[in-house]
Design a protein around this motif. Structure first.
Motif, mmCIF file in Angstrom:
data_model
loop_
_atom_site.group_PDB
_atom_site.id
_atom_site.type_symbol
_atom_site.label_atom_id
_atom_site.label_comp_id
_atom_site.label_asym_id
_atom_site.label_seq_id
_atom_site.Cartn_x
_atom_site.Cartn_y
_atom_site.Cartn_z
ATOM 1 N N ASP A 168 54.582 -87.437 -3.324
ATOM 2 C CA ASP A 168 55.022 -87.077 -1.978
ATOM 3 C C ASP A 168 55.718 -88.235 -1.268
ATOM 4 O O ASP A 168 56.778 -88.058 -0.666
ATOM 5 C CB ASP A 168 53.826 -86.595 -1.159
ATOM 6 C CG ASP A 168 54.234 -86.047 0.194
ATOM 7 O OD1 ASP A 168 55.194 -85.261 0.235
ATOM 8 O OD2 ASP A 168 53.609 -86.397 1.204
ATOM 9 N N GLY A 196 45.660 -91.436 3.844
ATOM 10 C CA GLY A 196 45.998 -90.767 2.589
ATOM 11 C C GLY A 196 46.789 -91.629 1.633
ATOM 12 O O GLY A 196 46.698 -91.478 0.415
ATOM 13 N N SER A 213 48.010 -89.587 7.826
ATOM 14 C CA SER A 213 49.150 -90.458 7.504
ATOM 15 C C SER A 213 49.330 -91.533 8.557
ATOM 16 O O SER A 213 48.808 -91.444 9.670
ATOM 17 C CB SER A 213 50.425 -89.611 7.415
ATOM 18 O OG SER A 213 50.657 -88.966 8.657
ATOM 19 N N SER A 267 44.139 -81.196 -2.647
ATOM 20 C CA SER A 267 43.629 -82.367 -3.375
ATOM 21 C C SER A 267 42.272 -82.830 -2.864
ATOM 22 O O SER A 267 41.535 -83.506 -3.578
ATOM 23 C CB SER A 267 44.627 -83.528 -3.275
ATOM 24 O OG SER A 267 45.804 -83.247 -3.989
ATOM 25 N N SER A 278 54.170 -80.502 0.208
ATOM 26 C CA SER A 278 53.634 -81.806 0.595
ATOM 27 C C SER A 278 52.321 -81.653 1.351
ATOM 28 O O SER A 278 51.322 -82.313 1.035
ATOM 29 C CB SER A 278 54.658 -82.539 1.467
ATOM 30 O OG SER A 278 54.078 -83.648 2.114
ATOM 31 N N THR A 319 42.033 -86.750 5.601
ATOM 32 C CA THR A 319 42.995 -87.794 5.237
ATOM 33 C C THR A 319 44.182 -87.660 6.175
ATOM 34 O O THR A 319 44.605 -86.552 6.487
ATOM 35 C CB THR A 319 43.462 -87.662 3.779
ATOM 36 O OG1 THR A 319 44.102 -86.400 3.602
ATOM 37 C CG2 THR A 319 42.295 -87.793 2.820
ATOM 38 N N LEU A 327 46.367 -89.445 -3.753
ATOM 39 C CA LEU A 327 46.500 -88.010 -3.549
ATOM 40 C C LEU A 327 47.981 -87.643 -3.546
ATOM 41 O O LEU A 327 48.762 -88.198 -2.774
ATOM 42 C CB LEU A 327 45.884 -87.588 -2.213
ATOM 43 C CG LEU A 327 44.384 -87.808 -2.011
ATOM 44 C CD1 LEU A 327 43.991 -87.429 -0.599
ATOM 45 C CD2 LEU A 327 43.585 -87.000 -3.013
ATOM 46 N N ALA A 328 48.372 -86.696 -4.408
ATOM 47 C CA ALA A 328 49.764 -86.227 -4.459
ATOM 48 C C ALA A 328 50.746 -87.397 -4.340
ATOM 49 O O ALA A 328 51.563 -87.446 -3.411
ATOM 50 C CB ALA A 328 50.015 -85.199 -3.358
ATOM 51 N N LYS A 338 48.201 -82.021 -0.445
ATOM 52 C CA LYS A 338 47.220 -82.987 0.040
ATOM 53 C C LYS A 338 45.933 -82.294 0.477
ATOM 54 O O LYS A 338 44.840 -82.828 0.298
ATOM 55 C CB LYS A 338 47.825 -83.812 1.174
ATOM 56 C CG LYS A 338 48.873 -84.800 0.670
ATOM 57 C CD LYS A 338 49.512 -85.592 1.775
ATOM 58 C CE LYS A 338 50.507 -86.599 1.206
ATOM 59 N NZ LYS A 338 51.245 -87.321 2.248
#
Length: 497
Positions: free
Chosen positions: A247, A238, A198, A275, A268, A196, A243-244, A272
């Motif tokens: 964050d 992500g 960003s 997770s 953070s 995953t 997930l989380a 992830k």
């Protein structure tokens, strides 16, 4: 008190917010920022109060509901709701406790994160929590509790496999698109790597932005699992899965003041990874002038903290400190970086040597960590997978599974407008500033304009003459290109000696 609903059709963002007319609020002795319990049939919610003096916006006897609250209560304009005064969340007391420098326990940390995720705290209250963690550093135990709270308030990917590999880069280096090269190598070796990634926040491209140039990156957890089962890996944004989820809300309030508490940074990243069931993690900390981490002391501190917290979370983590003093790819921006990756995966000599070598080194470490190579032999196996074309084939299969298609890198079209930046000095390139390069690329339109960005014709240590082409800026907009050129003229990205 019974009030009639008015849907304001405005998103509040991070909290459930209701707006009362001043007269109604005065009658109930309710003040700005107080909480009220709203009952709408079988549904109820606690909301933060905003107050207006405008009778046209929210007339007396009416309650204005922001979008999130309207959806939460499943109601609409004209319906009746009942309101009463509610207590403020206990998590506010815990935030105050941290502001006073006291340590939070597992229950208190979970309460704060749960209230953030469920929109029970305002942006101001979340900001106080971030500031408290910045001014009063989190202990190792608090970081673990924060990490586990972030995991337990979101979705998790259960794969029931071992080992599960992952990697993370702290960031700050332009063109550092190693993930898209490492993942297919590791997957082709038979290891599971559910990646995953960003989108860009302050850079010209994140991994998700670059992959998205070639394929879809937004999938449900079920869709993500299906891709992994077929390919041993995936490239998924992500932010598209839960997930989380706290964050993003924490990052949102950190950004204006550039706050980056170490404890929250660690939580953070590790939340992830945990997770997606990661058991083995490689962390890359680029170090150097213009990178996110510029001092060796800070890099070593982060390395030590990652290793310590990972042990407590039962993640086998290796941390490497790499050269982050200059861009390592030639392309900066989604399309340009995708082309760099494809050059390397197809063993095209146009590929960046530095990007290729760093990717192979990191892939080799992951192969050794995952038991697919003996100590010191990982890079050799990684290189064989790359040069044989097996990594490219695996990458192509992942992209197809995500609804995309791999193309000839030379066929990738750049943005329609461009300008060349020429050297007016003779010598060697002694430094290329990551921050300035990224700033110019973003001004040109990256990452939102996927074909915008920068192509570096010269790299660190290369000889230049007067009139040598240093880099080309690409933009879909003449005006953006003009602004990018202005920055390039004012802030010299290249140092030549």
């Amino acid at each position: 008190m019974e009030l009639k609903v008015k849907n304001l059709e405005i998103a509040a963002g991070d909290a459930l917010v209701a707006m009362l007319n001043y007269e109604d609020a005065h009658h109930l002795t309710i003040f700005q920022g107080d909480r009220i319990l709203i009952r709408a049939g079988k549904n109820n919610a606690v909301a933060v109060v905003d107050i207006t003096h405008s009778n046209s916006l929210v007339p007396r006897g009416t309650i204005g509901l922001f979008e999130e609250l309207t959806q939460n209560l499943n109601t609409k304009s004209g319906k009746k709701v009942f309101i009463s005064i509610a207590e403020k969340p206990k998590s506010i007391d815990y935030i105050k406790k941290k502001m006073h420098g006291e340590k939070l326990n597992e229950k208190e940390m979970f309460s704060i994160i749960s209230d953030i995720v469920n929109m029970r705290l305002t942006e101001i209250e979340i900001t106080y929590f971030v500031a408290a963690c910045y001014m009063n550093e989190l202990s190792s135990r608090e970081i673990v509790d924060l990490t586990e709270a972030m995991i337990n308030t979101g979705e998790t990917l259960a794969l029931n496999k071992y080992p599960i590999m992952d990697k993370h880069c702290i960031g700050g280096v332009a063109g550092n698109r190693t993930t898209m090269i490492i993942v297919p190598i590791v997957a082709e070796a038979g290891l599971i790597m559910p990646k995953t990634s960003s989108r860009a926040i302050t850079s010209p491209a994140g991994t998700a932005d670059t992959v998205e140039f070639l394929a879809n990156v937004s999938f449900s957890m079920k869709g993500m699992k299906r891709i992994i089962e077929k390919n041993n890996s995936c490239f998924v944004w992500g932010g598209g899965i839960n997930l989380a989820p706290s964050d993003d809300k924490l990052i949102h309030v950190e950004r204006p003041m550039s706050l980056d508490p170490v404890g929250q940074l660690l939580a953070s990243i590790l939340a992830k990874k945990k997770s997606v069931s990661a058991t083995h993690l490689l962390v890359d900390i680029p170090l150097g002038k213009g990178a996110k981490v510029e001092s060796k002391d800070k890099a070593l501190m982060l390395k030590k903290m990652f290793e310590r917290i990972s042990r407590l979370l039962k993640i086998k983590t290796k941390v490497i400190i790499t050269d982050g003093s200059h861009p390592i790819g030639r392309g900066v921006g989604p399309a340009l970086e995708a082309r760099d990756v494809l050059y390397i995966l197809t063993n095209n000599p146009k590929g960046s040597y530095e990007l290729r070598e760093k990717s192979l080194e990191m892939a080799g470490i992951l192969l050794e960590m995952g038991g697919k190579a003996k100590s010191g032999c990982g890079k050799i196996i990684a290189e064989e997978i790359l040069t044989s074309g097996r990594a490219y084939k695996r990458f192509s299969n992942i992209i197809r599974s995500q609804g995309g298609k791999v193309c000839d890198p030379d066929s990738i079209r750049m943005a329609k407008h461009h300008c060349n930046i020429i050297s007016n000095l003779r010598g060697r390139v002694s430094h290329i500033d990551n921050k300035i390069i990224s700033k110019i690329a973003r001004m040109a339109g990256a990452p939102f304009d996927k074909r915008a960005g920068i192509y570096l014709h010269k790299n660190l240590g290369e000889e230049v003459h007067r009139g040598s082409l240093l880099y080309t800026i690409y933009s879909e907009s003449k005006q953006k290109l003009m602004y990018a050129r202005k920055i390039a003229d004012e802030e010299k990205a290249f140092e030549i000696k």
